[in-house]
Design a protein around this motif. Structure first.
Motif, short mmCIF file in Angstrom:
data_model
loop_
_atom_site.label_atom_id
_atom_site.label_comp_id
_atom_site.label_asym_id
_atom_site.label_seq_id
_atom_site.Cartn_x
_atom_site.Cartn_y
_atom_site.Cartn_z
N ASP B 219 0.87 -1.18 0.00
CA ASP B 219 0.00 0.00 0.00
C ASP B 219 0.90 1.23 0.00
OD1 ASP B 219 -1.97 -1.84 0.26
OD2 ASP B 219 -2.50 -1.34 2.33
N PRO B 220 0.53 2.30 -0.71
CA PRO B 220 1.36 3.50 -0.70
C PRO B 220 1.51 4.04 0.72
CG PRO B 220 -0.34 3.66 -2.38
CD PRO B 220 -0.66 2.45 -1.57
N LYS B 221 2.71 4.49 1.03
CA LYS B 221 2.98 4.99 2.39
C LYS B 221 2.84 6.51 2.40
CE LYS B 221 6.92 5.36 5.49
NZ LYS B 221 8.38 5.23 5.50
N VAL B 223 3.71 10.04 3.49
CA VAL B 223 4.82 10.77 4.12
C VAL B 223 4.36 12.21 4.33
CG1 VAL B 223 6.65 9.30 3.21
CG2 VAL B 223 5.86 11.23 1.84
N GLN B 224 5.21 13.02 4.90
CA GLN B 224 4.83 14.38 5.28
C GLN B 224 4.15 15.17 4.16
OE1 GLN B 224 8.03 16.36 7.27
NE2 GLN B 224 7.20 18.38 6.87
N ASP B 225 4.61 14.98 2.92
CA ASP B 225 4.12 15.83 1.84
C ASP B 225 3.67 15.03 0.62
OD1 ASP B 225 6.61 14.91 1.27
OD2 ASP B 225 7.48 16.84 0.73
N GLY B 226 3.16 13.83 0.85
CA GLY B 226 2.69 13.03 -0.28
C GLY B 226 2.68 11.55 0.03
N PHE B 227 2.90 10.77 -1.00
CA PHE B 227 2.90 9.30 -0.84
C PHE B 227 4.12 8.71 -1.54
CE2 PHE B 227 -1.45 10.72 -0.61
CZ PHE B 227 -1.97 10.00 0.45
N ILE B 228 4.62 7.62 -0.97
CA ILE B 228 5.71 6.89 -1.63
C ILE B 228 5.25 5.44 -1.75
CG2 ILE B 228 8.10 6.09 -1.47
CD1 ILE B 228 8.77 8.68 -0.01
N GLY B 229 5.33 4.93 -2.98
CA GLY B 229 4.91 3.55 -3.20
C GLY B 229 6.04 2.72 -3.77
N LEU B 230 6.08 1.46 -3.36
CA LEU B 230 7.03 0.53 -3.98
C LEU B 230 6.27 -0.23 -5.06
CD1 LEU B 230 9.19 -1.19 -1.19
CD2 LEU B 230 9.98 0.24 -3.07
N ALA B 231 6.85 -0.32 -6.25
CA ALA B 231 6.10 -0.94 -7.35
C ALA B 231 7.01 -1.67 -8.31
CB ALA B 231 5.32 0.13 -8.11
N ARG B 232 6.45 -2.69 -8.94
CA ARG B 232 7.15 -3.34 -10.05
C ARG B 232 6.84 -2.55 -11.32
NH1 ARG B 232 4.60 -8.94 -9.86
NH2 ARG B 232 6.12 -9.57 -11.43
N GLN B 261 -4.01 7.48 -3.70
CA GLN B 261 -3.99 7.54 -2.23
C GLN B 261 -4.80 6.41 -1.57
OE1 GLN B 261 -5.35 11.39 -1.09
NE2 GLN B 261 -7.37 11.15 -1.98
N ASN B 262 -5.81 5.90 -2.26
CA ASN B 262 -6.59 4.80 -1.67
C ASN B 262 -6.26 3.45 -2.30
OD1 ASN B 262 -8.05 6.51 0.08
ND2 ASN B 262 -9.29 7.20 -1.66
N ALA B 263 -5.17 3.41 -3.06
CA ALA B 263 -4.80 2.17 -3.75
C ALA B 263 -4.22 1.16 -2.76
CB ALA B 263 -3.80 2.47 -4.84
N SER B 264 -4.18 -0.08 -3.20
CA SER B 264 -3.64 -1.14 -2.34
C SER B 264 -2.60 -1.94 -3.13
CB SER B 264 -4.74 -2.12 -1.92
OG SER B 264 -5.89 -1.43 -1.57
N ALA B 265 -1.89 -2.79 -2.39
CA ALA B 265 -0.91 -3.66 -3.03
C ALA B 265 -1.60 -4.48 -4.11
CB ALA B 265 -0.28 -4.58 -1.99
N GLY B 266 -0.99 -4.58 -5.27
CA GLY B 266 -1.55 -5.35 -6.36
C GLY B 266 -2.25 -4.47 -7.40
N ASP B 267 -2.59 -3.24 -7.04
CA ASP B 267 -3.26 -2.34 -7.99
C ASP B 267 -2.27 -1.93 -9.08
OD1 ASP B 267 -5.51 -2.52 -6.53
OD2 ASP B 267 -5.41 -0.51 -5.66
N ARG B 268 -2.84 -1.81 -10.29
CA ARG B 268 -1.99 -1.44 -11.43
C ARG B 268 -2.38 -0.07 -11.96
NH1 ARG B 268 0.56 -5.34 -15.67
NH2 ARG B 268 1.46 -6.91 -14.33
N PHE B 269 -1.39 0.70 -12.41
CA PHE B 269 -1.64 2.02 -12.99
C PHE B 269 -0.70 2.23 -14.17
CE2 PHE B 269 -2.55 2.32 -8.47
CZ PHE B 269 -3.79 2.94 -8.44
N ARG B 270 -1.19 2.97 -15.14
CA ARG B 270 -0.31 3.43 -16.22
C ARG B 270 0.08 4.86 -15.87
NH1 ARG B 270 1.53 1.77 -20.76
NH2 ARG B 270 2.09 3.21 -22.41
N VAL B 271 1.39 5.12 -15.84
CA VAL B 271 1.84 6.41 -15.31
C VAL B 271 2.86 7.07 -16.24
CG1 VAL B 271 1.46 5.75 -12.90
CG2 VAL B 271 3.70 5.34 -13.95
N LEU B 272 3.01 8.37 -16.03
CA LEU B 272 4.08 9.14 -16.67
C LEU B 272 5.00 9.61 -15.54
CD1 LEU B 272 5.11 10.61 -19.31
CD2 LEU B 272 3.78 12.58 -18.54
#
Lengths: 315, 308
Positions: B219-221, B223-232, B261-272
């Motif tokens: 799940d995204p963590k 932090v003070q000014d946003g979120f940090i996620g670990l992803a493949r 922000q409400n995503a969970s482990a396993g969720d997929r996104f296409r990002v830039l």
């Protein structure tokens, strides 16, 4: 070994020059520290900037270096070897203001007054009520002077480095002619030096770091100078032993007797001169040269030794 | 005998000349940072800075590929950064960003701006040597001076919140995952620390905007000014483009952060995303190596500019 022994000879020579240059660098740093060369040069340059060069009693410069902010940068009685430009600017404004309000403006060197006026008039919107240039303008003025001083320092120390190179060459009897001959006729020695050179290259050229006076404060502040952890500049124990084995005076008595004074001296003077000149080019030059020769020698670029970044691709 | 000495002297001359003419080593750009500053920002997504603007573009870049990315660039300095830097607003040509554009352009040539956004240390347009808090030259004196630090993308300009600009850039051809990630993973940096500073040496780096797919491994963590996620990381064909996981940085208050922000482990996104140095990894490496100089695989993470 490559199919080009001449390249291995060149690598061997380059590697030895690098080691000797590192010895000179260490000696130069030691001399610069003991004699406080940077601190003295900084004071001299500041005196010139403040219009007090050539004066026996540089009272204004002395007062500036006595300022609390400048004293904070000194180590005991040693003059600071580096002054952040903003610290200089703040201290200078304090001293000038003090003297202006104490109605002894005559104590401000005339050339400094002229410089301050010129700076203030070039940025009229940033001066204060006492017509003093703003901190950034004074800091920039100081930085420009320090850039010039840095060039002067390099020119002056170049002669010391050359003298050190001559001294180290003679002390070790580091003779390029003799070394080249040995390398050409001894493939084992060539291969050994190439291997040692690889070890040295793996360490990379020295990466300079800086120190900050307030290490726990995350606010950006000016660095106070370079650190003392210069491990890549130091010779490894194996490299020290190598220099001891390659050079020395032990066999020279026999050579002197066999060749006669004239020939012996002629051969050595040429060899010593070449070594001293090469070593005086400095360690960064020879490190870069060694890197390039090794790349030329390799059939492909050797991948660097990685340490996997934590949280990323496993090694 | 004389002939041999002449030959050796000639060889010596050749050594010196050839040494100076062969191609130089690639890794030659250095930045020296304050260690306490690095510790402060290692787990933050953004930085805030009182910026003195030196130069600004007057228009947003066109949108196509490479440097034609629709950003507006402006350069300057700040005591909060201590390095010459460039700030960029993404999707600067869209109507929502026009008030911010006008505020930026109005400060051209010496004006002051309060700016916030993703901090970005990256050797894309690096100077040979720069020291945080030191006397760094601002050269060339235009909108793109030599720099290793950026605020990119900016999320706030003065009081104007431009977090809405963190969306994919329409009609922009970003680099694909198969081009960018193997390149990042094959690069290395040289690092050395003192007790209060960290020096990093790198070659010039490329591939700014990358489009790829991520699958969160946790799940995204927050932090003070946003979120940090670990992803493949995956390419367009659904194959993994990089082994293991990478840190994904989501700036708080932006559309990108809202999307996950409400995503969970396993969720997929296409990002830039745009890459930056991963200062947390840098600190971990420095803690392991002390004041010894070492080479390491390029420690990087991706600032997520837009989520499709």
């Amino acid at each position: 070994m490559t199919g080009f022994p001449i390249l291995d000879v060149v690598i061997g020579l380059t590697f030895i020059y690098l080691l000797l240059a590192l010895v000179c660098t260490t000696l130069m740093e030691w001399i610069a520290h003991v004699r406080n060369l940077r601190g003295r040069m900084l004071e001299q340059g500041t005196r010139r900037l403040l219009g007090e060069d050539g004066e026996k009693d540089a009272k204004f410069t002395a007062a500036l270096f006595q300022h609390t902010l400048m004293q904070d940068l000194s180590e005991g009685k040693r003059k600071p070897s580096y002054v952040p430009s903003k610290t200089f600017a703040r201290a200078l404004r304090d001293i000038v203001r003090e003297r202006q309000t104490a109605t002894d403006a005559q104590q401000i060197p005339p050339r400094l007054q002229a410089s301050l006026q010129a700076l203030a008039s070039s940025e009229p919107t940033q001066t204060d009520s006492q017509s003093l240039p703003a901190i950034p303008a004074l800091a920039e003025w100081f930085d420009e002077a320090m850039d010039r001083l840095s060039g002067t320092y390099k020119r002056k120390t170049r002669w010391i480095v050359l003298l050190l190179a001559v001294g180290v060459t003679l002390l070790m009897n580091a003779d390029t002619v003799k070394l080249t001959t040995n390398l050409w006729h001894n493939p084992t020695l060539r291969a050994f030096l190439v291997e040692r050179a690889k070890v040295r290259l793996d360490q990379g050229p020295p990466l300079e770091t800086v120190e900050y006076a307030d290490p726990l404060n995350p606010q950006v502040t000016a660095p106070i100078g370079t650190d003392s952890t210069r491990s890549p500049d130091q010779l490894l124990a194996e490299e020290q032993a190598l220099l001891g084995e390659l050079f020395g005076w032990k066999a020279e008595r026999a050579a002197f007797a066999a060749q006669g004074a004239g020939l012996w001296l002629f051969r050595h003077i040429l060899g010593w001169t070449l070594t001293a000149l090469a070593v005086s080019l400095g360690a960064p030059f020879w490190f870069s040269a060694l890197d390039r020769f090794m790349k030329l020698r390799a059939t492909g670029v050797v991948p660097p030794k990685y340490q996997a970044a934590p949280g990323s691709k496993p090694a | 005998m004389i002939a041999r000495l002449i030959a050796i002297s000639s060889a010596f001359a050749c050594v010196a000349l050839a040494a100076d003419s062969l191609p130089a080593q690639a890794k030659k750009f250095e930045v020296r940072l304050k260690r306490a500053w690095v510790q402060k920002f290692a787990d933050r997504t953004t930085v805030e800075a009182a910026m003195t603007v030196r130069h600004t573009h007057k228009h947003a870049n066109s949108v196509k590929k490479g440097g034609d990315d629709g950003d507006i660039h402006f350069s300057g300095t700040s005591p909060d950064i201590g390095l010459p830097f460039v700030a960029e607003v993404v999707n600067a040509g869209l109507p929502a960003q026009q008030p911010a554009m006008q505020a930026i352009i109005a400060q051209d040539d010496g004006g002051q701006l309060a700016i916030a956004g993703a901090w970005r240390l990256w050797f894309e347009h690096p100077a040979k040597k720069q020291t945080q808090g030191g006397s760094n030259a601002f050269e060339p004196d235009h909108t793109n001076p030599d720099h290793s630090f950026e605020i990119h993308p900016a999320s706030k300009v003065d009081q104007l919140n431009i977090g809405g600009s963190f969306i994919p850039i329409a009609n922009y051809q970003a680099y694909d995952a198969d081009t960018a990630f193997p390149y990042f993973d094959s690069d290395s940096v040289t690092i050395k620390a003192s007790s209060s500073g960290i020096s990093i040496r790198s070659k010039k780096l490329k591939y700014n905007y990358v489009e790829f797919e991520i699958e969160l491994t946790h799940d995204p963590k927050a932090v003070q000014d946003g979120f940090i996620g670990l992803a493949r990381v995956f390419n367009d064909q659904g194959d993994e483009a990089a082994d293991g996981t990478r840190r994904m940085i989501f700036v708080g208050g932006t559309k990108a952060a809202t999307a996950i922000q409400n995503a969970s482990a396993g969720d997929r996104f296409r990002v830039l995303g745009v890459p930056r140095l991963n200062l947390k990894s840098v600190l971990a490496l420095v803690n392991k190596n002390g004041t010894k100089q070492f080479d390491a695989q390029l420690p990087y993470e991706m600032i997520i500019v837009g989520v499709h």
